[in-house]
Design an enzyme around this catalytic site. Structure first.
Site, PDB file in Angstrom:
ATOM      1  N   LYS B  86       0.853  -1.189   0.000  1.00 19.06           N
ATOM      2  CA  LYS B  86       0.000   0.000   0.000  1.00 19.06           C
ATOM      3  C   LYS B  86       0.893   1.244   0.000  1.00 19.06           C
ATOM      4  O   LYS B  86       1.960   1.235   0.654  1.00 19.06           O
ATOM      5  CB  LYS B  86      -0.855  -0.058   1.276  1.00 19.06           C
ATOM      6  CG  LYS B  86      -1.967   0.941   1.423  1.00 19.06           C
ATOM      7  CD  LYS B  86      -2.717   0.620   2.716  1.00 19.06           C
ATOM      8  CE  LYS B  86      -3.965   1.437   2.910  1.00 19.06           C
ATOM      9  NZ  LYS B  86      -4.727   1.003   4.117  1.00 19.06           N
ATOM     10  N   SER B 161      -9.493   0.465   3.243  1.00 24.85           N
ATOM     11  CA  SER B 161      -8.791   1.418   2.421  1.00 24.85           C
ATOM     12  C   SER B 161      -7.679   0.799   1.565  1.00 24.85           C
ATOM     13  O   SER B 161      -7.183   1.432   0.644  1.00 24.85           O
ATOM     14  CB  SER B 161      -8.170   2.511   3.293  1.00 24.85           C
ATOM     15  OG  SER B 161      -7.222   1.956   4.192  1.00 24.85           O
ATOM     16  N   GLY B 183      -9.502  -0.090  10.835  1.00 21.76           N
ATOM     17  CA  GLY B 183     -10.863  -0.463  11.217  1.00 21.76           C
ATOM     18  C   GLY B 183     -11.336  -1.665  10.405  1.00 21.76           C
ATOM     19  O   GLY B 183     -12.512  -2.021  10.427  1.00 21.76           O
ATOM     20  N   GLY B 184     -10.396  -2.232   9.668  1.00 22.24           N
ATOM     21  CA  GLY B 184     -10.740  -3.367   8.794  1.00 22.24           C
ATOM     22  C   GLY B 184     -10.177  -3.193   7.392  1.00 22.24           C
ATOM     23  O   GLY B 184     -10.551  -3.917   6.471  1.00 22.24           O
ATOM     24  N   SER B 185      -9.261  -2.253   7.228  1.00 22.87           N
ATOM     25  CA  SER B 185      -8.806  -1.857   5.888  1.00 22.87           C
ATOM     26  C   SER B 185      -7.960  -2.892   5.161  1.00 22.87           C
ATOM     27  O   SER B 185      -7.687  -2.734   3.970  1.00 22.87           O
ATOM     28  CB  SER B 185      -8.020  -0.542   5.974  1.00 22.87           C
ATOM     29  OG  SER B 185      -8.900   0.523   6.217  1.00 22.87           O
TER      30      SER B 185
END
Lengths: 67, 461
Positions: B86, B161, B183-185
């Site tokens: 990323k 994300s 948060g779960g990206s």
């Protein structure tokens, strides 16, 4: 708790140490139109609910405790 | 039948590299051709450094004693394996944009700790993946670099994300990716794209050299084609990790939290989780109903921590470059400015109470099972999604079942467990005890070896 208005947030911007947010951004917090993560008014109402919950002596979370 | 090379697992690629069936250079060529072929559709990469990748592949192929950097106990478990990260991770010599106009001229001088660990394991970085600007959002939409689509349906979101990290794997453009999960990206886009997403116990994998979104919630995580691959990557990122291979499903106590994590959920997702539970029970696991802490305010708590932390980091750029941020992120930062310190501290105290409640729950169970997401991948551009007549913002729905475990810091993994009639993947989430990352990965690997989760490859043409 009264409904949040733009004047309050402009006061925070102008009278407390703050980045100089534009008026339009302040307006967005009061009346969201851009799809912000959440409306500020809604968040404040939920924070008010949290404020009324007694957490006793629970401290703030730190790092995950060692094994 | 073995999958095509571009969709092969790390262990399969390693086997073929060792056997001489394929060279590291050929592997780079396979992915490079696909990256170019699908660039307009996948929107998976922000930047590439294929020249550096080819140089490194050449060293792998032609230097029998190849041992990058130094030996820190890392056993070259990823020798010759092409991966991507990323675009929040610093890779020395490459720009770290954060998916934003704000940082388009910031060339990293050093590798992030995790990139260094990947180098030491012999992995080859192809480039940097697209994302939701500065990881602020779960839809992965990015006006500047385009929105990475779901490999199974290009009109739908990959999720975010870490959107480009999921798309890169889904389109067969590399063998594994690194993402971040606040948060779960990592877990949510992996789940929506039929991949395995893993986030470790908070703090176990270094975030040094990774642009932060929210320091106390950020985790570096991995996206892979299998849980076995996730275990290989975890060991490469944390060479001191324990070797746990022998986890038996027999006698595993798996907690099932029905109240929140199975509510307002697509019925076909629930059917797949039910089938998963039937398998677990038949394999000897004990499924135990559990009551989780009240989830009523968890999103508020998370947001109250996220936005002031994000503002505190981005404050350094706002004065000079504030106009380069997207409008919605600026609005989020402005919200962070208007929260009170006591509200932030109170949110942190709620997180502590969640952790204590979870510790009590984990005294009685080994693992917790939930659906990974309550919805399949939403259409690109969808503002809201609706389940059982209840609408909510698409980004909130995508991370509804994942974000709690960023606050508690427990390790969690999502893995595919079915296909929806809409032709999109369905995934489950397993959560382990603090520091039981190795056991969780071994359990997930054991499950995927025993239960047929194999999804059809996406039809990309």
């Amino acid at each position: 708790m009264q409904k949040l208005d733009k004047k309050t947030l402009i006061g925070i911007r102008d009278q407390l140490a703050s980045y100089a947010w534009e008026d339009a951004e302040i307006a967005e917090l009061v009346d969201p139109k851009l799809g912000i993560i959440t409306g500020f008014q809604e968040l404040l109402e939920q924070l008010e609910c949290l404020r009324k919950i007694d957490l006793g002596s629970t401290p703030p979370a730190g790092d995950i405790p060692a094994k | 039948m073995n999958p095509p090379l571009a969709f092969a697992s790390i262990s399969e690629l390693s086997r073929r590299l060792r056997a001489g069936d394929v060279s590291a250079t050929q592997l780079i060529d396979v992915y490079a051709e696909r990256i170019e072929r699908y660039a307009d559709i996948s929107k998976a990469f922000i930047s590439l450094d294929l020249e550096a990748a080819r140089r490194k592949a050449d060293m792998v192929d032609n230097s029998p004693g190849y041992n990058p950097d130094n030996n820190t106990g890392n056993q070259l478990s990823l020798k010759g394996i092409p991966y991507a990260c990323k675009d929040l991770f610093d890779v020395a010599g490459m720009v770290t944009t954060g998916g934003s106009r704000v940082l388009q001229d910031t060339i990293a001088k050093h590798d992030a700790d995790t990139i260094q660990a990947m180098n030491q394991a012999g992995a080859i970085c192809l480039g940097k993946n697209n994302l939701h600007e500065f990881a602020y959002g779960a839809t992965g939409e990015n006006a500047l670099y385009g929105t990475a689509p779901n490999p199974y349906d290009h009109s739908r979101l990959a999720g975010g994300s870490s959107s480009g990290s999921a798309a890169a794997l889904g389109f067969g453009l590399c063998a594994a990716t690194l993402g971040t999960d606040t948060g779960g990206s990592v877990r949510a886009p992996a789940a929506l794209c039929g991949l395995v997403g893993f986030k470790p116990t908070f703090g176990r994998i270094s975030t040094a050299g990774v642009l932060p979104y929210s320091w106390t919630l950020d985790h570096v995580g991995t996206l892979t084609r299998s849980a076995a691959d996730a275990a290989i990557l975890f060991k490469a990122l944390l060479p001191a990790a324990r070797d746990v291979t022998n986890v038996d499903l027999q006698g595993q106590v798996i907690g099932i939290p029905r109240e929140f994590f199975f509510a307002r959920c697509d019925s076909e997702i629930l059917d797949s989780i039910d089938a998963f539970m039937v398998f677990l029970r038949s394999a000897g696991a004990e499924l135990k109903p559990i009551s989780m802490p009240s989830m009523e305010h968890t999103r508020t708590v998370s947001l109250t921590v996220q936005m002031p932390e994000a503002l505190s980091f981005h404050n350094r750029y706002l004065e000079q470059r504030g106009h380069l941020y997207s409008q919605d992120f600026r609005a989020g930062l402005a919200l962070g400015q208007c929260l009170l310190a006591e509200q932030y501290i109170r949110a942190k105290r709620f997180i502590e109470s969640y952790r204590r409640e979870m510790d009590a729950i984990f005294a009685d169970v080994d693992t917790i099972l939930t659906p990974a997401t309550p919805v399949i991948a939403p259409p690109i551009g969808a503002v809201e999604v609706s389940v059982d007549g209840h609408s909510e913002p698409a980004g909130n729905a995508i991370t509804r079942y994942t974000s709690f475990f960023n606050m508690t810091g427990h390790p969690a993994i999502t893995l595919p467990c079915g296909m929806h009639s809409a032709g999109l993947p369905i995934s489950a989430q397993l959560i382990g005890k603090h520091y039981a990352d190795e056991q969780l990965l071994a359990l997930a690997s054991r499950i995927e070896a025993a239960y047929d989760f194999t999804l059809p490859l996406p039809e990309l043409n």
